[in-house]
Write an enzyme that holds these catalytic residues in place. Structure first.
Site: not given
Ligand code: UGA
Length: 462
Positions: A138, A291
């Site tokens: 990215t 990310c």
């Molecule tokens: C994120 C994106 O979702 C991916 O599409 C992207 O490819 C990736 O970054 C990247 O750029 O490599 P990721 O960081 O693995 O993925 O995790 P997420 O599932 O998006 O969660 C990110 C944060 O948001 C976490 O701290 C999670 O706990 C929080 N979160 C997520 C919430 O607090 N509530 C939710 O409903 C979803």
């Protein structure tokens, strides 16, 4: 979701282009390497982390990631996947080079592109015409063009090489599933040749002909062919939009707390509107991980570089950072002030469930804050104890959640591991000094916890 049996015929070695993946032992690089090998390509994953390369070559997967260890073993056995710590070996004779090296944040929020620059210089040294260089890391808009300038000092674009941006949307914890079932594939290329080659490479995914973990219910995967510039911005905008949803729902949860309205009802009421949708609306301790925050800060830095202050994006970043203050306010009320000398147990140390990654973990941010107040911080995580222990040595980490809870004045649920819902909470109640739970993930059932005698608080759930 079904996992096709390992005995199922996989594509044999053919005239498909050999692919090199630089940064092939990192999160995105490793999943991409193993995934492309499963699609039938010969993949050589290069990474400067010799220790990881050594372990991966023996089939040891360093990440806690569903389906990944099996996929790596399967592809090592098929001989289509190999690892090296020598990028030159990977680059020479590969017709496609995928760059998936790390792009960390600098202090000012801008992106540190050193690894990308180094990769570009290495490619320039060892590139054999004709090669397509694909940037998967990215990166802020303009980076692919910078890579082209570096390689272009020795080689002729269009003749010796071409560049493309193919951003990745994998989520940690479900990265293999995401690789084989992408919501869309973005190919950013400004010339027909790389566009066509990359389209062909992604064909097995688009046709769903070789899905290792397939989603039968899924419909066709949209393919978006666009410019290099647009592809870079799409990735940043996607992560920023996700960050936006989380900032919004945490704001509403904070309001719910003050208004006495249950957030669960509000989320349900919102989610049925197709314009809003039900996903990615769980309040939490603030978005963490390697990310979302990094990409948001990077987009702000990019906007600033182009003379735009981006006030909306800045507000999101600030609001997310203040989420820890919101939680801390609850901690003080529940554990009682002063906090000094109190014992607080953190259940969950990874930045979210499904991964042992503790980078930018809200749990560790909370731990640091509590430690600075003289709290005795205990922690337990089903999969990330080792990683959290190396990142923050002052936490007393335990493998037994019951021991972690013993004599605690407060238990904070910091990661939404399903394992925590299965614990014997009746037993835990007897072990604690004060039966207080702050559930920053709204994971547990409040009624059940209250029935067991706990004083329970979630987010927007009081
Ligand atoms: C994120 C994106 O979702 C991916 O599409 C992207 O490819 C990736 O970054 C990247 O750029 O490599 P990721 O960081 O693995 O993925 O995790 P997420 O599932 O998006 O969660 C990110 C944060 O948001 C976490 O701290 C999670 O706990 C929080 N979160 C997520 C919430 O607090 N509530 C939710 O409903 C979803």
């Amino acid at each position: 979701m079904s996992k096709k049996s390992a005995s199922k015929k996989t594509p044999s070695k053919s005239k498909k282009p050999r692919i090199a993946v630089l940064g092939g032992a990192g999160y995105v690089g490793l999943v991409t390497s193993a995934g492309l090998a499963e699609l039938g390509y010969e993949v050589i994953a290069a990474d400067l982390n010799k220790e990881r390369v050594k372990r991966l070559s023996k089939g040891e997967c360093p990440l806690h990631e569903e389906y990944l260890p099996e996929l790596i073993s399967r592809q090592l056995n098929s001989k289509r996947l190999s690892f090296t710590s020598d990028p030159a070996r990977a680059i020479t004779n590969s017709r496609v080079i995928v760059v998936a090296v790390g792009t960390p944040s600098r202090h000012d929020g801008s992106t540190d592109l050193n690894a990308i620059i180094e990769a570009a210089k290495t490619i320039r040294r060892h590139l054999k015409p004709y090669t397509i260089v694909v940037i998967k890391s990215t990166v802020p808009l303009g980076t692919v063009e910078m890579v082209s300038d570096i390689i272009g000092r020795k080689h002729k674009i269009g003749k010796a090489y071409d560049l493309a941006s193919v951003p990745e949307f994998l989520r940690e914890g479900r990265a293999v599933r995401d690789f084989f079932n992408p919501d869309r594939i973005i190919i950013g290329a400004d010339r027909a040749r790389p566009r066509q080659v990359l389209k062909t490479i992604h064909e097995p995914l688009l046709k769903r002909s070789h899905a290792y973990v397939s989603n039968e219910k899924a419909s066709t995967i949209p393919l978006i062919l666009t410019s290099i510039k647009a592809a870079q911005l799409i990735k940043h905008a996607a992560n920023t939009f996700l960050a936006n949803r989380l900032t919004f729902i945490n704001e509403i949860a904070s309001l719910c707390d003050r208004l006495g309205v249950p957030i669960d009802d509000v989320v349900e009421g919102l989610g049925h509107d197709p314009r809003i949708g039900q996903y990615y609306l769980k309040p939490g301790p603030g978005f963490g991980g390697p990310c979302l925050e990094k990409d948001l800060a990077s987009l702000i830095a990019l906007a600033e570089h182009y003379g735009y202050r981006a006030p909306f994006l800045r507000a999101m970043l600030e609001r997310n950072r203040s989420q820890i203050d919101e939680l801390y306010r609850k901690v003080r009320v529940m554990a009682g002030y002063p906090l000094h000398g109190k014992k607080i147990a953190l259940f969950g140390l990874s930045f979210k469930a499904g991964t042992n990654d503790v980078r930018n973990s809200p749990a560790l941010k909370m731990a640091k804050r509590l430690l600075s107040e003289g709290v005795e911080v205990y922690g337990h995580d089903p999969y990330a104890n080792k990683q959290a222990g190396s990142a923050l040595t002052e936490i007393k980490i335990g493998t037994d959640p019951y021991k972690t809870a013993r004599h605690a004045h407060l238990i904070i649920i910091t990661t939404e591991w399903p394992e925590f819902t299965k614990l014997d909470w009746k037993r835990i109640k007897k072990l604690t000094t004060k039966a207080y739970i702050l559930d920053t993930r709204n994971l547990l059932n409040p009624k059940q916890m209250k029935r067991l005698g706990f004083i329970y608080a979630g987010l927007g759930r009081n």
